[in-house]
Write a protein that holds these residues in place. Structure first.
Motif, PDB file in Angstrom:
ATOM      1  N   ILE A  27       0.873  -1.035   0.052  1.00 41.71           N
ATOM      2  CA  ILE A  27      -0.032   0.041   0.058  1.00 41.71           C
ATOM      3  C   ILE A  27       0.787   1.311   0.046  1.00 41.71           C
ATOM      4  N   HIS A  28       0.513   2.096  -0.851  1.00 44.16           N
ATOM      5  CA  HIS A  28       1.443   3.332  -1.054  1.00 44.16           C
ATOM      6  C   HIS A  28       0.303   4.642  -0.950  1.00 44.16           C
ATOM      7  N   CYS A  29       1.017   5.759  -0.733  1.00 39.91           N
ATOM      8  CA  CYS A  29       0.263   6.899  -1.161  1.00 39.91           C
ATOM      9  C   CYS A  29       1.112   7.587  -2.195  1.00 39.91           C
ATOM     10  N   THR A  30       0.350   8.298  -3.120  1.00 38.60           N
ATOM     11  CA  THR A  30       0.907   9.009  -4.310  1.00 38.60           C
ATOM     12  C   THR A  30       1.962  10.049  -3.709  1.00 38.60           C
ATOM     13  N   GLU A  31       1.593  10.903  -2.746  1.00 41.26           N
ATOM     14  CA  GLU A  31       2.251  11.969  -2.183  1.00 41.26           C
ATOM     15  C   GLU A  31       2.350  13.110  -3.345  1.00 41.26           C
ATOM     16  N   LEU A  32       1.493  13.188  -4.014  1.00 41.99           N
ATOM     17  CA  LEU A  32       0.913  13.999  -5.007  1.00 41.99           C
ATOM     18  C   LEU A  32      -0.439  14.726  -5.089  1.00 41.99           C
ATOM     19  N   PRO A  33      -0.739  15.852  -5.619  1.00 44.58           N
ATOM     20  CA  PRO A  33      -1.869  16.566  -5.552  1.00 44.58           C
ATOM     21  C   PRO A  33      -3.234  15.702  -5.926  1.00 44.58           C
ATOM     22  N   ASP A  34      -2.939  15.036  -7.055  1.00 45.48           N
ATOM     23  CA  ASP A  34      -4.225  14.444  -7.936  1.00 45.48           C
ATOM     24  C   ASP A  34      -3.810  13.300  -8.679  1.00 45.48           C
ATOM     25  N   ASN A  48      -3.281  10.965  -2.462  1.00 49.14           N
ATOM     26  CA  ASN A  48      -3.056  11.646  -1.338  1.00 49.14           C
ATOM     27  C   ASN A  48      -1.694  12.504  -1.118  1.00 49.14           C
ATOM     28  N   THR A  49      -1.808  13.848  -0.415  1.00 45.80           N
ATOM     29  CA  THR A  49      -0.712  14.559  -0.747  1.00 45.80           C
ATOM     30  C   THR A  49       0.509  14.100  -0.135  1.00 45.80           C
ATOM     31  N   GLY A  50       0.411  13.477   0.967  1.00 49.73           N
ATOM     32  CA  GLY A  50       1.503  13.106   1.843  1.00 49.73           C
ATOM     33  C   GLY A  50       2.501  14.111   2.260  1.00 49.73           C
ATOM     34  N   ARG A  51       3.589  14.195   1.761  1.00 52.05           N
ATOM     35  CA  ARG A  51       4.620  15.145   2.108  1.00 52.05           C
ATOM     36  C   ARG A  51       4.926  16.147   0.871  1.00 52.05           C
ATOM     37  N   TYR A  52       4.174  16.165  -0.098  1.00 46.09           N
ATOM     38  CA  TYR A  52       4.296  16.913  -1.370  1.00 46.09           C
ATOM     39  C   TYR A  52       4.056  18.519  -1.077  1.00 46.09           C
ATOM     40  N   PRO A  53       4.956  19.292  -1.768  1.00 44.23           N
ATOM     41  CA  PRO A  53       5.829  18.861  -2.867  1.00 44.23           C
ATOM     42  C   PRO A  53       7.319  19.036  -2.164  1.00 44.23           C
ATOM     43  N   ARG A  54       7.573  18.884  -0.714  1.00 45.04           N
ATOM     44  CA  ARG A  54       8.883  18.801  -0.258  1.00 45.04           C
ATOM     45  C   ARG A  54       8.961  17.529   0.463  1.00 45.04           C
ATOM     46  N   TRP A  55       8.996  16.508  -0.273  1.00 47.92           N
ATOM     47  CA  TRP A  55       9.163  15.230   0.420  1.00 47.92           C
ATOM     48  C   TRP A  55      10.091  14.839   1.486  1.00 47.92           C
ATOM     49  N   LEU A  56      11.360  15.330   1.172  1.00 48.86           N
ATOM     50  CA  LEU A  56      12.547  15.173   1.947  1.00 48.86           C
ATOM     51  C   LEU A  56      12.856  16.184   2.691  1.00 48.86           C
ATOM     52  N   ALA A  57      12.140  17.318   2.882  1.00 41.95           N
ATOM     53  CA  ALA A  57      12.433  18.272   3.704  1.00 41.95           C
ATOM     54  C   ALA A  57      12.227  18.054   5.286  1.00 41.95           C
ATOM     55  N   ALA A  58      13.335  18.283   6.101  1.00 48.13           N
ATOM     56  CA  ALA A  58      13.107  17.826   7.568  1.00 48.13           C
ATOM     57  C   ALA A  58      11.920  18.705   8.058  1.00 48.13           C
ATOM     58  N   GLU A  69      19.639  12.200   3.437  1.00 48.78           N
ATOM     59  CA  GLU A  69      19.851  13.612   4.061  1.00 48.78           C
ATOM     60  C   GLU A  69      18.716  14.328   3.596  1.00 48.78           C
ATOM     61  N   ALA A  70      18.123  15.207   4.617  1.00 50.87           N
ATOM     62  CA  ALA A  70      17.163  16.181   4.380  1.00 50.87           C
ATOM     63  C   ALA A  70      17.614  17.036   3.322  1.00 50.87           C
ATOM     64  N   THR A  71      16.615  17.519   2.557  1.00 55.69           N
ATOM     65  CA  THR A  71      17.049  18.468   1.440  1.00 55.69           C
ATOM     66  C   THR A  71      17.085  19.859   2.104  1.00 55.69           C
ATOM     67  N   ASP A  72      16.550  20.346   3.022  1.00 58.05           N
ATOM     68  CA  ASP A  72      16.590  21.795   3.613  1.00 58.05           C
ATOM     69  C   ASP A  72      17.601  21.674   4.954  1.00 58.05           C
ATOM     70  N   ASP A  73      18.225  20.590   5.463  1.00 56.77           N
ATOM     71  CA  ASP A  73      19.365  20.613   6.430  1.00 56.77           C
ATOM     72  C   ASP A  73      20.164  19.516   6.324  1.00 56.77           C
ATOM     73  N   PRO A  74      21.387  19.755   5.991  1.00 66.51           N
ATOM     74  CA  PRO A  74      22.517  18.443   5.622  1.00 66.51           C
ATOM     75  C   PRO A  74      22.650  17.858   6.980  1.00 66.51           C
ATOM     76  N   ASN A  75      22.491  18.451   8.148  1.00 60.47           N
ATOM     77  CA  ASN A  75      22.627  17.754   9.431  1.00 60.47           C
ATOM     78  C   ASN A  75      21.495  16.794   9.776  1.00 60.47           C
ATOM     79  N   SER A  76      20.412  16.814   9.136  1.00 63.09           N
ATOM     80  CA  SER A  76      19.318  16.105   9.315  1.00 63.09           C
ATOM     81  C   SER A  76      18.984  14.781   8.353  1.00 63.09           C
ATOM     82  N   ARG A  77      18.351  13.734   8.899  1.00 65.64           N
ATOM     83  CA  ARG A  77      17.899  12.568   8.236  1.00 65.64           C
ATOM     84  C   ARG A  77      16.749  12.508   8.131  1.00 65.64           C
ATOM     85  N   VAL A  78      15.986  12.013   7.053  1.00 68.46           N
ATOM     86  CA  VAL A  78      14.348  11.610   7.051  1.00 68.46           C
ATOM     87  C   VAL A  78      14.316  10.323   6.200  1.00 68.46           C
ATOM     88  N   ARG A  79      13.125   9.895   6.569  1.00 70.89           N
ATOM     89  CA  ARG A  79      12.739   8.582   5.884  1.00 70.89           C
ATOM     90  C   ARG A  79      12.487   8.825   4.573  1.00 70.89           C
TER      91      ARG A  79
END
Length: 195
Positions: free
Chosen positions: A30-37, A96-106, A152-162
């Motif tokens: 099971i996934h969510c699209t993490e996109l608007p539509d 489902n929008t999920g984390r869209y549009p900044r998927w990997l931002a901490a 590595e998070a796209t907005d913080d090189p010292n953070s890691r995200v899933r």
């Protein structure tokens, strides 16, 4: 449970995806699209990421917020949706929008859009239909259960995200599991079919 109507609209590269016997399929992811539509999900699904084969990344089925079910990849083709599990699995994407549009931002890891009632009703019906069509189906998992990579998070090189968090904290696992015969695949479980 009635079978849901399924709109069949194969992606342009479907025939180039590797064929498989449906009897080797034992897992639904099971996934969510993490996109608007749905239209944006279709556009992403049509993108070619693998030039050697001319194929891209997509689930087999998509369920829109209104509960409509769309099949973009046939069950006898290996879709690219979960690293390490594609050959044995069916991918189902819920819009489902999920984390869209900044998927990997901490600073943007909340997944706070609830799934619609129509989506969950259609998902349970689709899973029932798949259980009848694919007798080897045994397991169900979330993408986040199977891809536990931190990046590595796209907005913080010292953070890691899933890398993957879908379907996320608002997915109603208990309700879905009560509506199907499938068992939740224990995290980290890999069978010989996961190659």
């Amino acid at each position: 449970m009635h079978e849901p109507p399924v709109d069949v609209a194969p992606l342009p590269y479907e025939a180039r995806l590797e064929a498989r016997p449906v009897s080797q399929v034992d897992l639904v992811v099971i996934h969510c699209t993490e996109l608007p539509d749905l239209a944006t999900a279709r556009e992403y699904g049509q993108r070619v990421h693998y030039t050697a084969t001319g194929t891209g990344n997509s689930g087999h089925f998509y369920i829109d917020r209104d509960g409509s079910v769309h099949r973009w990849i046939a069950l006898d083709r290996i879709a690219h949706h979960t690293r390490g599990y594609n050959a044995r699995s069916i991918g189902i994407e819920l819009v489902n929008t999920g984390r869209y549009p900044r998927w990997l931002a901490a600073a943007h890891q909340a997944m706070d859009e609830p799934y619609t009632e129509a989506q969950i009703v259609s998902l349970i019906a689709l899973l029932g239909m798949l259980e009848a069509q694919v007798p080897s189906l045994t397991w169900i998992a979330g993408h986040e259960d199977l891809d536990t990579t931190d990046v590595e998070a796209t907005d913080d090189p010292n953070s890691r995200v899933r890398r993957k968090r879908d379907p996320g904290p608002l997915f109603p696992w208990q309700r879905v599991l009560e509506g199907v015969r499938l068992a939740r695949l224990p995290a980290g479980t890999i069978s010989p079919k996961a190659r």
